[in-house]
Every structure is written in structure tokens, then in C-alpha cells.
Write a protein that holds these residues in place. Structure first.
Motif, mmCIF file in Angstrom:
data_model
loop_
_atom_site.group_PDB
_atom_site.id
_atom_site.type_symbol
_atom_site.label_atom_id
_atom_site.label_comp_id
_atom_site.label_asym_id
_atom_site.label_seq_id
_atom_site.Cartn_x
_atom_site.Cartn_y
_atom_site.Cartn_z
ATOM 1 N N ALA A 129 -13.817 -0.856 -3.557
ATOM 2 C CA ALA A 129 -15.205 -0.425 -3.753
ATOM 3 C C ALA A 129 -15.274 0.805 -4.658
ATOM 4 O O ALA A 129 -16.232 0.978 -5.398
ATOM 5 N N GLY A 130 -14.237 1.645 -4.612
ATOM 6 C CA GLY A 130 -14.237 2.848 -5.430
ATOM 7 C C GLY A 130 -13.693 2.630 -6.828
ATOM 8 O O GLY A 130 -13.591 3.560 -7.610
ATOM 9 N N SER A 131 -13.340 1.396 -7.166
ATOM 10 C CA SER A 131 -12.735 1.117 -8.463
ATOM 11 C C SER A 131 -13.260 -0.203 -8.998
ATOM 12 O O SER A 131 -13.580 -1.109 -8.247
ATOM 13 N N ALA A 132 -13.302 -0.312 -10.309
ATOM 14 C CA ALA A 132 -13.745 -1.558 -10.937
ATOM 15 C C ALA A 132 -12.580 -2.537 -11.080
ATOM 16 O O ALA A 132 -12.768 -3.662 -11.497
ATOM 17 N N LYS A 133 -11.384 -2.083 -10.721
ATOM 18 C CA LYS A 133 -10.197 -2.907 -10.883
ATOM 19 C C LYS A 133 -9.928 -3.749 -9.642
ATOM 20 O O LYS A 133 -10.372 -3.426 -8.547
ATOM 21 N N GLN A 134 -9.158 -4.794 -9.857
ATOM 22 C CA GLN A 134 -8.692 -5.614 -8.753
ATOM 23 C C GLN A 134 -7.536 -4.871 -8.089
ATOM 24 O O GLN A 134 -6.686 -4.286 -8.757
ATOM 25 N N VAL A 135 -7.481 -4.876 -6.770
ATOM 26 C CA VAL A 135 -6.480 -4.111 -6.037
ATOM 27 C C VAL A 135 -5.382 -5.030 -5.522
ATOM 28 O O VAL A 135 -5.653 -6.073 -4.939
ATOM 29 N N GLU A 136 -4.146 -4.611 -5.767
ATOM 30 C CA GLU A 136 -2.976 -5.299 -5.232
ATOM 31 C C GLU A 136 -2.341 -4.347 -4.226
ATOM 32 O O GLU A 136 -1.843 -3.285 -4.582
ATOM 33 N N LEU A 137 -2.375 -4.713 -2.948
ATOM 34 C CA LEU A 137 -1.958 -3.823 -1.875
ATOM 35 C C LEU A 137 -0.507 -4.082 -1.489
ATOM 36 O O LEU A 137 -0.102 -5.218 -1.261
ATOM 37 N N GLU A 138 0.261 -2.996 -1.434
ATOM 38 C CA GLU A 138 1.656 -3.055 -0.992
ATOM 39 C C GLU A 138 1.765 -2.196 0.254
ATOM 40 O O GLU A 138 1.197 -1.114 0.315
ATOM 41 N N THR A 139 2.482 -2.685 1.264
ATOM 42 C CA THR A 139 2.607 -1.931 2.504
ATOM 43 C C THR A 139 4.051 -1.502 2.722
ATOM 44 O O THR A 139 4.981 -2.150 2.251
ATOM 45 N N ALA A 140 4.201 -0.403 3.442
ATOM 46 C CA ALA A 140 5.523 0.087 3.824
ATOM 47 C C ALA A 140 5.391 0.756 5.188
ATOM 48 O O ALA A 140 4.306 1.185 5.583
ATOM 49 N N VAL A 141 6.503 0.814 5.899
ATOM 50 C CA VAL A 141 6.520 1.436 7.216
ATOM 51 C C VAL A 141 7.529 2.584 7.188
ATOM 52 O O VAL A 141 8.660 2.412 6.747
ATOM 53 N N ASN A 142 7.082 3.754 7.649
ATOM 54 C CA ASN A 142 7.941 4.934 7.745
ATOM 55 C C ASN A 142 7.635 5.596 9.080
ATOM 56 O O ASN A 142 6.603 6.253 9.231
ATOM 57 N N ALA A 143 8.521 5.431 10.046
ATOM 58 C CA ALA A 143 8.293 5.948 11.395
ATOM 59 C C ALA A 143 8.201 7.472 11.431
ATOM 60 O O ALA A 143 7.624 8.038 12.363
ATOM 61 N N GLU A 144 8.736 8.157 10.422
ATOM 62 C CA GLU A 144 8.688 9.618 10.383
ATOM 63 C C GLU A 144 7.259 10.152 10.243
ATOM 64 O O GLU A 144 7.005 11.314 10.550
ATOM 65 N N LEU A 145 6.330 9.316 9.798
ATOM 66 C CA LEU A 145 4.942 9.764 9.643
ATOM 67 C C LEU A 145 4.279 10.037 10.991
ATOM 68 O O LEU A 145 3.252 10.702 11.039
ATOM 69 N N ILE A 146 4.820 9.505 12.063
ATOM 70 C CA ILE A 146 4.352 9.640 13.440
ATOM 71 C C ILE A 146 3.030 8.904 13.643
ATOM 72 O O ILE A 146 2.879 8.123 14.562
ATOM 73 N N GLY A 147 2.078 9.099 12.785
ATOM 74 C CA GLY A 147 0.786 8.441 12.859
ATOM 75 C C GLY A 147 0.042 8.670 11.555
ATOM 76 O O GLY A 147 0.490 9.401 10.683
ATOM 77 N N GLY A 148 -1.090 8.030 11.407
ATOM 78 C CA GLY A 148 -1.857 8.160 10.177
ATOM 79 C C GLY A 148 -1.285 7.289 9.078
ATOM 80 O O GLY A 148 -0.598 6.306 9.342
ATOM 81 N N PHE A 149 -1.560 7.679 7.824
ATOM 82 C CA PHE A 149 -1.091 6.862 6.697
ATOM 83 C C PHE A 149 -0.987 7.720 5.440
ATOM 84 O O PHE A 149 -1.534 8.820 5.371
ATOM 85 N N VAL A 150 -0.268 7.170 4.457
ATOM 86 C CA VAL A 150 -0.181 7.762 3.124
ATOM 87 C C VAL A 150 -0.603 6.673 2.152
ATOM 88 O O VAL A 150 -0.025 5.579 2.146
ATOM 89 N N LEU A 151 -1.612 6.945 1.342
ATOM 90 C CA LEU A 151 -2.138 5.983 0.382
ATOM 91 C C LEU A 151 -1.823 6.477 -1.022
ATOM 92 O O LEU A 151 -2.184 7.602 -1.379
ATOM 93 N N GLU A 152 -1.132 5.642 -1.807
ATOM 94 C CA GLU A 152 -0.755 6.006 -3.174
ATOM 95 C C GLU A 152 -1.395 5.027 -4.141
ATOM 96 O O GLU A 152 -1.266 3.817 -3.981
ATOM 97 N N THR A 153 -2.074 5.562 -5.153
ATOM 98 C CA THR A 153 -2.567 4.731 -6.246
ATOM 99 C C THR A 153 -1.864 5.188 -7.510
ATOM 100 O O THR A 153 -0.908 5.952 -7.439
ATOM 101 N N GLU A 154 -2.344 4.760 -8.660
ATOM 102 C CA GLU A 154 -1.689 5.077 -9.925
ATOM 103 C C GLU A 154 -1.463 6.576 -10.105
ATOM 104 O O GLU A 154 -0.388 7.020 -10.452
ATOM 105 N N ASP A 155 -2.494 7.369 -9.874
ATOM 106 C CA ASP A 155 -2.389 8.794 -10.139
ATOM 107 C C ASP A 155 -2.844 9.669 -8.979
ATOM 108 O O ASP A 155 -2.981 10.875 -9.126
ATOM 109 N N LYS A 156 -3.056 9.071 -7.810
ATOM 110 C CA LYS A 156 -3.548 9.842 -6.676
ATOM 111 C C LYS A 156 -2.703 9.557 -5.441
ATOM 112 O O LYS A 156 -2.194 8.463 -5.262
#
Length: 186
Positions: free
Chosen positions: A132-159
């Protein structure tokens, strides 16, 4: 990346040729295969980089690996790389090709890392929010890192959006270590 300019130029040539021949989608699938092969099989990467193995032998081995799995255009491209002595750059070229393909097709890659695997419904909601925040088509990749404890980290091209508990704990630790009043109490 050892030689980004070389990888970019070869990838651009392959993108242009495959577009001209109407085989861009097929070559993109082949480059995904090559990228996956180089990530999962270190022997192939060692073969590509080996100065001891003769180019003819490399060509035979690569032909055996790729035969029936890739398009004729991709096979010819790999053969050209071997004949030019650039086969060691094949993994880089594959990555660069996929980047250029995503630019052409207006696709943005988004990687989300969580402490535990997410269900498909949650992933779809996140994908829609990001799209919704972008005019581009989104390709989502997931990863699991137990060290995060909770929450998430979202990475895009430059953010990078870090909403993990690990980051919150690090921020709290930093506040306590920089607190000028605590050392004065002792």
C-alpha cells in the motif's frame, strides 16, 4: 562482490538479449536456479573459481549440471563466460541479473525476520501493508532469528525498520551505560 561493474555489464547484456528474444522470464528462472545452486553447493563455486581446472573440463561439468534445467540461451551464456574466463563471476552475474529484472518488472524485495515462523495470513497482511505504501509489486522473503526474542525486522531496498525486542533491550542497555548519574552514585 568481487567485480560489480563486470557483473552489471554481463547481466545487462543478458537482460537485453533475453528481452529481445522474448525469453526474459525463462532466463530469470534460470538465474534463480544458478543463484540457488551457488548458495547451496560450495563445490560448484569452487569449480568456477579454480585456476587448476581447464576451461574445457569446466565447460563439460557445467553442461552436465545445467543440461535439461536451463534455457538454451542461458546455457550459451554460461559457455561464453567460460570461454572468456569469466566463469568465476557467474554467481555475481546471476544476482545482478535478478536485480535488473526486478527493476524492469517493478518488483521490490522485502525481507521480514521474526523470532518465530509466521503464518500465511499474517504474511499476507504485512505484504498488503507494505504494498500500500509503494507503487511496486512486493516480493516477500521471510527469515527466522530466535535472537530477536519477539517483534520483527523489516528490510526493503533502502530502509530498515527494526521493531524487535532485542533492539529495545540494546537501547535500554545503552541508556544505562551512558547515564552520567549512575557512576556518581558508587
Amino acid at each position: 562482490m568481487q567485480n560489480p561493474r563486470l557483473a552489471s555489464r554481463y547481466a545487462k547484456s543478458l537482460v537485453d538479449l533475453s528481452s529481445e528474444k522474448g525469453q526474459l522470464e525463462a532466463v530469470q528462472a534460470d538465474m534463480l536456479f544458478v543463484q540457488q545452486l551457488s548458495k547451496t553447493n560450495p563445490d560448484v563455486v569452487a569449480l568456477l573459481k579454480s585456476p587448476i581446472i581447464k576451461p574445457e573440463k569446466k565447460q563439460q561439468i557445467l553442461a552436465a549440471i545445467l543440461e535439461g534445467r536451463v534455457n538454451a540461451l542461458t546455457a550459451a551464456f554460461v559457455k561464453l563466460l567460460v570461454s572468456k574466463g569469466r566463469e568465476s563471476n557467474l554467481p555475481e552475474i546471476a544476482v545482478e541479473f535478478l536485480k535488473q529484472y526486478n527493476v524492469i518488472k517493478n518488483i521490490t524485495k522485502v525481507k521480514i525476520t521474526t523470532a518465530v515462523p509466521m503464518d500465511a495470513a499474517t504474511l499476507e497482511v504485512i505484504k498488503k501493508k507494505v504494498q500500500a505504501g509503494s507503487a511496486k509489486q512486493v516480493e516477500l522473503e521471510t527469515a527466522v532469528n530466535a535472537e530477536l526474542i519477539g517483534g520483527f525486522v523489516l528490510e526493503t531496498e533502502d530502509k530498515l525498520f527494526d521493531a524487535s525486542i532485542l533492539r529495545d533491550l540494546k537501547d535500554i542497555r545503552k541508556q544505562f551505560t551512558e547515564n552520567i548519574f549512575v557512576p556518581a552514585i558508587r
